[in-house]
Design a protein around this motif. Structure first.
Motif, PDB file in Angstrom:
ATOM      1  N   VAL A  67      45.098  35.984  37.276  1.00 18.09           N
ATOM      2  CA  VAL A  67      46.150  36.759  37.648  1.00 18.09           C
ATOM      3  C   VAL A  67      46.177  37.774  38.868  1.00 18.09           C
ATOM      4  N   LEU A  68      45.517  37.464  39.786  1.00 15.25           N
ATOM      5  CA  LEU A  68      45.362  38.155  40.966  1.00 15.25           C
ATOM      6  C   LEU A  68      46.265  37.565  41.991  1.00 15.25           C
ATOM      7  N   GLY A  69      46.553  38.260  43.118  1.00 13.37           N
ATOM      8  CA  GLY A  69      47.312  37.920  44.069  1.00 13.37           C
ATOM      9  C   GLY A  69      48.910  38.341  43.681  1.00 13.37           C
ATOM     10  N   GLY A  70      49.896  38.107  44.655  1.00 11.41           N
ATOM     11  CA  GLY A  70      51.109  38.291  44.165  1.00 11.41           C
ATOM     12  C   GLY A  70      51.117  39.735  44.550  1.00 11.41           C
ATOM     13  N   LYS A  71      52.097  40.600  43.578  1.00 11.74           N
ATOM     14  CA  LYS A  71      52.360  42.034  43.613  1.00 11.74           C
ATOM     15  C   LYS A  71      51.087  42.973  43.466  1.00 11.74           C
ATOM     16  N   ILE A  72      50.126  42.458  42.891  1.00 15.38           N
ATOM     17  CA  ILE A  72      48.905  43.219  42.805  1.00 15.38           C
ATOM     18  C   ILE A  72      48.324  43.571  44.394  1.00 15.38           C
ATOM     19  N   ASN A  73      48.650  42.630  45.167  1.00 16.96           N
ATOM     20  CA  ASN A  73      48.255  42.546  46.644  1.00 16.96           C
ATOM     21  C   ASN A  73      49.194  43.396  47.643  1.00 16.96           C
ATOM     22  N   ASP A  74      50.184  43.928  46.927  1.00 18.00           N
ATOM     23  CA  ASP A  74      51.220  44.897  47.836  1.00 18.00           C
ATOM     24  C   ASP A  74      50.509  45.807  48.566  1.00 18.00           C
ATOM     25  N   PRO A  75      50.655  45.977  49.575  1.00 19.69           N
ATOM     26  CA  PRO A  75      50.004  47.136  50.721  1.00 19.69           C
ATOM     27  C   PRO A  75      49.976  48.409  49.917  1.00 19.69           C
ATOM     28  N   ASP A  76      51.235  48.942  49.632  1.00 14.73           N
ATOM     29  CA  ASP A  76      51.483  50.098  48.879  1.00 14.73           C
ATOM     30  C   ASP A  76      50.429  50.435  47.746  1.00 14.73           C
ATOM     31  N   ALA A  77      50.235  49.243  46.961  1.00 20.32           N
ATOM     32  CA  ALA A  77      49.674  49.264  45.816  1.00 20.32           C
ATOM     33  C   ALA A  77      48.162  49.443  46.018  1.00 20.32           C
ATOM     34  N   LEU A  78      47.714  48.819  47.163  1.00 20.82           N
ATOM     35  CA  LEU A  78      46.017  48.826  47.648  1.00 20.82           C
ATOM     36  C   LEU A  78      45.599  50.228  47.734  1.00 20.82           C
ATOM     37  N   GLU A  79      46.798  51.499  47.909  1.00 14.39           N
ATOM     38  CA  GLU A  79      46.089  52.674  48.372  1.00 14.39           C
ATOM     39  C   GLU A  79      46.452  53.451  47.056  1.00 14.39           C
ATOM     40  N   ALA A  80      46.878  53.053  46.052  1.00 13.44           N
ATOM     41  CA  ALA A  80      47.652  53.798  45.152  1.00 13.44           C
ATOM     42  C   ALA A  80      46.524  53.583  43.678  1.00 13.44           C
ATOM     43  N   THR A  81      45.373  53.107  44.069  1.00 14.77           N
ATOM     44  CA  THR A  81      44.521  52.733  42.838  1.00 14.77           C
ATOM     45  C   THR A  81      43.095  52.796  43.241  1.00 14.77           C
ATOM     46  N   ALA A  82      42.224  52.681  42.508  1.00 15.94           N
ATOM     47  CA  ALA A  82      40.587  53.052  42.959  1.00 15.94           C
ATOM     48  C   ALA A  82      40.148  51.560  42.858  1.00 15.94           C
ATOM     49  N   VAL A  83      40.886  50.683  42.354  1.00 18.06           N
ATOM     50  CA  VAL A  83      40.378  49.402  42.549  1.00 18.06           C
ATOM     51  C   VAL A  83      40.143  48.746  43.923  1.00 18.06           C
TER      52      VAL A  83
END
Length: 133
Positions: A8-24
Motif C-alpha cells: 500500500v506504499l507509493g502514490g500519495k504517501i510519497n507526496d513531498p509535503d507528506a514527507l515532512e508532515a509525519t515522523a515516518v
C-alpha cells in the motif's frame, strides 16, 4: 517460513509535503512495498531454528535498503534487530527533531520503548535524581 508484504506504499504517501508532515522516515514513505520474514510457532523447541532463519533472511533484506518501518522488527536479543543504524533506518533525517520534541514533553524520558526515539538515553531520570526524604 513465509514473507509478509505491504504493497500500500507509493502514490500519495510519497507526496513531498507528506514527507515532512509525519515522523515516518522518508526512506519508508518512498518505498514501493515492504517485505519481511514472518513465521509463527508454538513449540519452544523450534525457537532456535526459526529465530536463526528469520535473522538470516532479515539480514539479506536489510542489505537491500536503508529504511525500515519502526513496527516491523523483533525484540529477540542479538538477532536481526540489533543493527547499529536503527535511528536512521526507522526515523531517517527526522530523528534529531523528534528527539528534541521528546525531550521537551518528556524531559525525564519516562516513556521509553526499544528502538524508539530517546531509547538509548537514560530513562526515568527525574525519579533517579530525587533525594530521599
Amino acid at each position: 517460513m513465509n514473507y509478509f508484504t505491504n504493497d500500500v506504499l507509493g502514490g500519495k504517501i510519497n507526496d513531498p509535503d507528506a514527507l515532512e508532515a509525519t515522523a515516518v522516515s522518508a526512506q519508508f514513505r518512498r518505498a514501493l512495498f515492504e517485505i519481511g520474514p514472518n513465521q509463527g510457532w508454538v513449540d519452544p523447541a523450534y525457537d532456535m531454528y526459526y529465530n536463526s532463519l528469520s535473522s538470516t533472511l532479515a539480514a539479506q533484506l536489510y542489505a537491500l535498503s536503508n529504511g525500515s518501518y519502526v513496527n516491523e522488527w523483533s525484540t529477540i536479543p542479538r538477532t536481526y534487530d540489533d543493527f547499529s543504524d536503527w535511528k536512521y533506518r526507522f526515523w531517517g533525517d527526522k530523528y534529531e527533531g523528534l528527539l528534541a520534541i521528546k525531550e521537551k514533553y518528556d524531559p525525564c524520558n519516562f516513556f521509553s520503548v526499544k528502538k524508539g526515539v530517546g531509547s538509548d538515553e537514560p530513562i526515568n531520570t527525574c525519579w533517579r535524581n530525587q533525594k530521599p526524604k
